[in-house]
Design an enzyme around this catalytic site. Structure first.
Site, PDB file in Angstrom:
ATOM      1  N   CYS A 196       0.821  -1.207   0.000  1.00  0.00           N
ATOM      2  CA  CYS A 196       0.000   0.000   0.000  1.00  0.00           C
ATOM      3  C   CYS A 196       0.861   1.266   0.000  1.00  0.00           C
ATOM      4  CB  CYS A 196      -1.005  -0.042   1.144  1.00  0.00           C
ATOM      5  SG  CYS A 196      -2.469   0.942   0.762  1.00  0.00           S
ATOM      6  N   HIS A 249      -3.496  -5.083   0.261  1.00  0.00           N
ATOM      7  CA  HIS A 249      -2.885  -5.593   1.495  1.00  0.00           C
ATOM      8  C   HIS A 249      -2.962  -7.117   1.523  1.00  0.00           C
ATOM      9  CE1 HIS A 249      -2.537  -1.817   3.883  1.00  0.00           C
ATOM     10  NE2 HIS A 249      -3.504  -1.406   3.072  1.00  0.00           N
ATOM     11  N   GLU A 258      -1.540  -9.166   3.413  1.00  0.00           N
ATOM     12  CA  GLU A 258      -1.416  -9.748   4.763  1.00  0.00           C
ATOM     13  C   GLU A 258      -2.757 -10.149   5.363  1.00  0.00           C
ATOM     14  OE1 GLU A 258      -1.025  -6.551   3.974  1.00  0.00           O
ATOM     15  OE2 GLU A 258      -1.449  -5.170   5.628  1.00  0.00           O
TER      16      GLU A 258
HETATM   17  N1  GLN Z   1      -2.057   6.723   2.672  1.00  0.00           N
HETATM   18  C1  GLN Z   1      -2.130   5.960   1.472  1.00  0.00           C
HETATM   19  C2  GLN Z   1      -3.480   6.085   0.793  1.00  0.00           C
HETATM   20  O1  GLN Z   1      -4.423   6.520   1.402  1.00  0.00           O
HETATM   21  C3  GLN Z   1      -1.811   4.502   1.745  1.00  0.00           C
HETATM   22  C4  GLN Z   1      -2.830   3.833   2.590  1.00  0.00           C
HETATM   23  C5  GLN Z   1      -2.331   2.547   3.176  1.00  0.00           C
HETATM   24  O2  GLN Z   1      -1.139   2.281   3.187  1.00  0.00           O
HETATM   25  N2  GLN Z   1      -3.220   1.744   3.733  1.00  0.00           N
HETATM   26  O3  GLN Z   1      -3.632   5.728  -0.347  1.00  0.00           O
END
Ligand code: GLN
Length: 534
Positions: free
Chosen positions: A382, A507, A509
């Site tokens: 992310c 994600h 995970e």
């Molecule tokens: N802050 C970034 C976004 O909003 C990444 C979010 C995250 O890592 N969950 O896209």
């Protein structure tokens, strides 16, 4: 429908979630269909608006709810997939009750905690149970007995037992039994007091799960049994173990699974823990050791990255590798602190997790650059994926000011930008791109090979994405976007001339399980161990 309500006493954070998840595993091992609900008595509607320092990681479900991390334990231990409805909060209950009141559903009545709020809680629990198709619903009440915020929930589960019958609802109370070094003994008084508190609410526990540093001796069990009015066989020893996945086996050894089935009149077969035992054995026996530096902002609180830690355990077990995770503070890297850089240099692999806010982002970019230039296996998740794009744009394409507009709205090279559908969204709760969506992996890519299939459903939680305007130049410059959404958004990247350099906008995970480790983690751990993933 049968219900097992898990409460906690003495202190919070002693592992009620693991206890609940482990009870779920005892039942699953007997072929009983089970589901679980976490109750968080806070007023937030969901965990999404909270900083990880509050309650640890925000766990994202398949349907895109931002929930308490205990749902992660339930999914991993019970091998079930839960939805947002499995996390009840005071905020959700009150929103519903107030909405009904405005609609006129209670016309003429005074709306009160008892019966309106408690009815709503019971209704929610029963509906989740019914729609899940499970035979047994586990209900864990967060916090400890006596907390003001929790009162309506204890009252609701008390009523639930009255209405459903004692034979259908059992209470498991999890307490802490401290070991006093000076006296060299385990102390039962806090447990006695918390059970007294619970009984003052009209709830008599059927079992006491005792968390402690050391195994309980028979004298302690006898005493707890006597004072809490719980049979000795239902005073369960839950001393600290090295591997959390051992807990269900520890419970089973003590006959806890059989006790629960007897108590609830569940006619189940003999438990089969063979797969689980094999997994625990694989975690314990893993011989090769690799070190992975996780470069993040919330490193003082490993619960903030709990699904990542578990994903490493699952991948490690599958590969016969013990993963030693080193938590490295990205701000310390940014400040050039030697000890932090030492951890990065000594690591066999680097992971940069998700995150929000500018603090520490430059340290993450530095770690990514280090991994790229030194052929160190790397996985960015992310924010880690987004910063890998930023790093590449800056240091390979030479766009020095490249950034995400989340951190530098004025940059001339906004390689990461707010999603179009996010423009004009000003409410923060539950408004990100959330939940499972398909990701298509490019033919011939490393990720395609690791996943062993073309499409995977992976969970998301973000507002920013790769800016399509810069895509042609990024790709020409050698950045390979090997995963895309069906509508062509960038979901994953990899570098061809590197042992393992992978980033995912999603994600991975959250979907890692003991019996189904996450492919990007398999890739990272095997590259770090110098092994081929098998
Ligand atoms: N802050 C970034 C976004 O909003 C990444 C979010 C995250 O890592 N969950 O896209």
């Amino acid at each position: 429908m049968k219900y097992i309500v898990v409460t906690g006493g003495v202190v919070s954070g002693i592992g009620k979630g693991i206890t609940t998840a482990s009870i779920g595993r005892l039942l699953r091992a007997r072929g009983v269909e089970v589901t679980a609900i976490k109750i968080d008595p806070y007023i937030n509607v969901d965990a999404g608006t909270m900083n990880p320092f509050q309650h640890g990681e925000v766990f994202v479900t398949e349907d895109g709810a931002e929930t308490d991390l205990d749902l992660g334990h339930y999914e991993r231990f019970m091998d079930v997939t839960l939805s947002g409805a499995h996390n009840i909060t005071t905020g959700k209950i009150y929103s519903r009750v107030i909405e009904k009141e405005r609609r006129g559903d209670y016309l003429g009545e005074t709306v009160q905690v008892i019966p309106h709020v408690t009815d709503e809680i019971k209704e929610w629990i029963r509906t989740v149970g019914r729609t899940s198709g499970a035979d047994v619903v586990l209900v864990e009440i967060g916090g400890t007995v006596g907390d003001i915020e929790g009162m309506p929930f204890y009252e609701a589960v008390r009523q639930l037992q009255l209405e459903e019958g004692r034979e259908n609802v059992m209470f498991v109370h999890t307490t802490y039994v401290p070991y006093l070094r000076a006296a060299q003994e385990l102390k039962t008084k806090p447990t006695q007091h918390s059970v007294k508190e619970l009984r003052s609410l009209g709830i008599q526990p059927d079992a006491i799960v005792c968390r402690s540093e050391k195994p309980l001796d028979p004298g302690v069990v006898r005493k707890i049994s006597l004072y809490t009015n719980v049979p000795k066989r239902a005073v369960v020893d839950a001393h600290d173990v090295e591997i959390v996945y051992e807990v269900p086996l520890l419970f089973e050894e003590q006959g806890f699974g059989d006790y629960i089935c007897e108590r609830l009149g569940i006619d189940a077969g003999e438990p089969d823990h063979s797969e689980w035992e094999e997994f625990v054995e694989a975690v314990r026996e893993a011989e090769d050791e690799v070190t992975i530096a996780v470069v993040g902002k919330y490193v003082d609180l490993p619960d903030a990255y709990i699904s990542i830690r578990e994903a490493f355990t699952h991948a490690g077990a599958a590969l016969g590798v013990r993963v030693d995770v080193r938590w490295v503070d990205s701000e310390a890297l940014e400040a050039g602190e030697d000890s932090a850089w030492e951890e990065v240099r000594e690591a066999d692999g680097i992971l940069v997790p998700g995150g929000f806010g500018k603090r520490g982002t430059e340290g993450k970019v530095m770690a990514i650059r280090y991994a790229r230039e030194n052929d160190v296996p790397f996985l960015g998740i992310c924010l880690g994926f987004q910063l890998a794009v930023v790093e590449y744009a800056r240091n390979v394409l030479g766009w020095e000011d490249a950034h995400s507009t989340e951190f530098d709205p004025e940059t001339k090279h906004p390689v990461i930008d707010l999603l179009p559908e996010q423009r004009g969204v000003d409410r923060k709760g539950g408004t990100m791109r959330l939940g499972a969506e398909p990701v298509l992996f490019e033919e011939g890519s490393l990720l395609r090979e690791l996943y062993g299939r073309e499409v995977a459903l992976e969970r998301h939680r973000h507002r920013y994405e790769v800016n399509p305007e810069f895509l042609p130049e990024l790709e020409e410059g050698g950045l390979r976007f090997s995963g895309r959404s069906p509508d062509g958004r960038m979901e994953a990247l990899e570098l061809d001339d590197h042992p393992y350099f992978v980033g995912t906008q999603f994600h991975p995970e959250f979907k890692s399980r003991p019996n189904d480790p996450s492919p990007p983690f398999i890739g990272l751990v095997s590259a770090a161990a110098g092994k081929r993933p098998s």
